[in-house]
Write a protein that holds these residues in place. Structure first.
Motif, PDB file in Angstrom:
ATOM      1  N   SER A   1      53.342  50.252  38.932  1.00 22.13           N
ATOM      2  CA  SER A   1      54.232  49.055  38.554  1.00 22.13           C
ATOM      3  C   SER A   1      53.504  48.278  37.838  1.00 22.13           C
ATOM      4  O   SER A   1      53.981  47.636  36.788  1.00 22.13           O
ATOM      5  N   GLN A   2      52.170  48.316  37.852  1.00 25.39           N
ATOM      6  CA  GLN A   2      51.436  47.047  37.040  1.00 25.39           C
ATOM      7  C   GLN A   2      51.921  45.640  37.183  1.00 25.39           C
ATOM      8  O   GLN A   2      52.038  45.012  36.028  1.00 25.39           O
ATOM      9  N   ALA A   3      52.596  45.477  38.028  1.00 21.19           N
ATOM     10  CA  ALA A   3      53.427  44.176  38.317  1.00 21.19           C
ATOM     11  C   ALA A   3      52.296  43.008  38.494  1.00 21.19           C
ATOM     12  O   ALA A   3      51.005  43.315  38.942  1.00 21.19           O
ATOM     13  N   LYS A   4      52.549  41.688  38.434  1.00 25.24           N
ATOM     14  CA  LYS A   4      51.769  40.582  38.700  1.00 25.24           C
ATOM     15  C   LYS A   4      52.164  39.762  40.033  1.00 25.24           C
ATOM     16  O   LYS A   4      52.504  38.740  39.919  1.00 25.24           O
ATOM     17  N   LEU A   5      51.911  40.651  41.165  1.00 27.52           N
ATOM     18  CA  LEU A   5      52.206  40.111  42.359  1.00 27.52           C
ATOM     19  C   LEU A   5      51.366  38.943  42.602  1.00 27.52           C
ATOM     20  O   LEU A   5      50.550  38.798  42.679  1.00 27.52           O
TER      21      LEU A   5
ATOM     22  N   PRO B   1      45.522  40.899  41.362  1.00 21.45           N
ATOM     23  CA  PRO B   1      44.711  39.945  40.958  1.00 21.45           C
ATOM     24  C   PRO B   1      45.213  38.604  40.743  1.00 21.45           C
ATOM     25  O   PRO B   1      44.652  37.473  40.775  1.00 21.45           O
ATOM     26  N   ASP B   2      46.519  38.428  40.814  1.00 15.68           N
ATOM     27  CA  ASP B   2      47.384  37.051  40.478  1.00 15.68           C
ATOM     28  C   ASP B   2      47.707  36.540  41.870  1.00 15.68           C
ATOM     29  O   ASP B   2      48.572  35.667  41.947  1.00 15.68           O
ATOM     30  N   LEU B   3      47.645  37.169  43.059  1.00 16.91           N
ATOM     31  CA  LEU B   3      47.927  36.793  44.309  1.00 16.91           C
ATOM     32  C   LEU B   3      47.643  35.437  44.654  1.00 16.91           C
ATOM     33  O   LEU B   3      46.456  35.197  44.722  1.00 16.91           O
ATOM     34  N   TRP B   4      48.571  34.762  45.000  1.00 21.94           N
ATOM     35  CA  TRP B   4      48.484  33.273  45.654  1.00 21.94           C
ATOM     36  C   TRP B   4      48.962  33.211  47.178  1.00 21.94           C
ATOM     37  O   TRP B   4      48.405  32.279  47.784  1.00 21.94           O
TER      38      TRP B   4
END
Length: 166
Positions: free
Chosen positions: A123-127, A150-153
């Motif tokens: 998916s290459q999503a910005k989870l 990498p964008d996981l918060w």
């Protein structure tokens, strides 16, 4: 949102953006709903039922849901390995996904369980938010998933080990 027991496949709801399938009786029925609702933004699926273990899910390219930003998938049946929600994840591509909640209630023990990592890679999503409970994933598989985020918060894990923390 449309809240249904998901016993029959729909004709089509292209304008539907929120769908809740409670007591979903079949992975095939769930797929039929996804095919009928190509513009979903939020999806909640509670898998509960007795699916035939000989059932073969469709193959081919993953179903792309380009607007789906949030998915919650819970399992309440372990009648057979055919109910493993990984089989559903293998058929999806979710490029807009930012929030994923997966609760398998410790009902499946298949190892390795790379379905989620494969979905995230495909998916290459910005989870940004990930919640995992009762999955059969090893610590290394959880780490593999996190490498695609990498964008996981926000991260919620029901168990963890030092391998994940490193």
């Amino acid at each position: 949102p449309l809240v249904l027991p998901a016993t029959v496949a729909p004709k089509g709801f292209p304008a539907l953006t929120h769908l809740e399938l409670h007591f979903c009786s079949s992975l095939l029925t769930c797929l039929a709903w996804l095919d009928a609702c190509p513009n979903l933004e939020r999806l909640i699926v509670n898998l509960l039922g007795e699916e035939d273990s000989s059932l073969i899910l469709p193959t081919g390219p993953a179903r792309r849901l380009p607007r789906l930003v949030e998915i919650s998938l819970s399992c309440f049946s372990a009648s057979s390995e055919s109910w493993d929600p990984g089989r559903l994840l293998d058929l999806l591509e979710l490029p807009a996904l930012v929030e994923l909640d997966l609760n398998m209630n410790s009902l499946y023990h298949e190892q390795p369980w790379s379905h989620l990592a494969n979905l995230l890679c495909r998916s290459q999503a910005k989870l940004r938010s990930l919640s995992l409970a009762g999955t059969p994933m090893s610590s290394q598989e959880v780490v593999q998933c996190l490498q695609h985020c990498p964008d996981l918060w926000s991260l919620s894990l029901d168990t963890t080990s030092d391998v994940v923390l490193r």
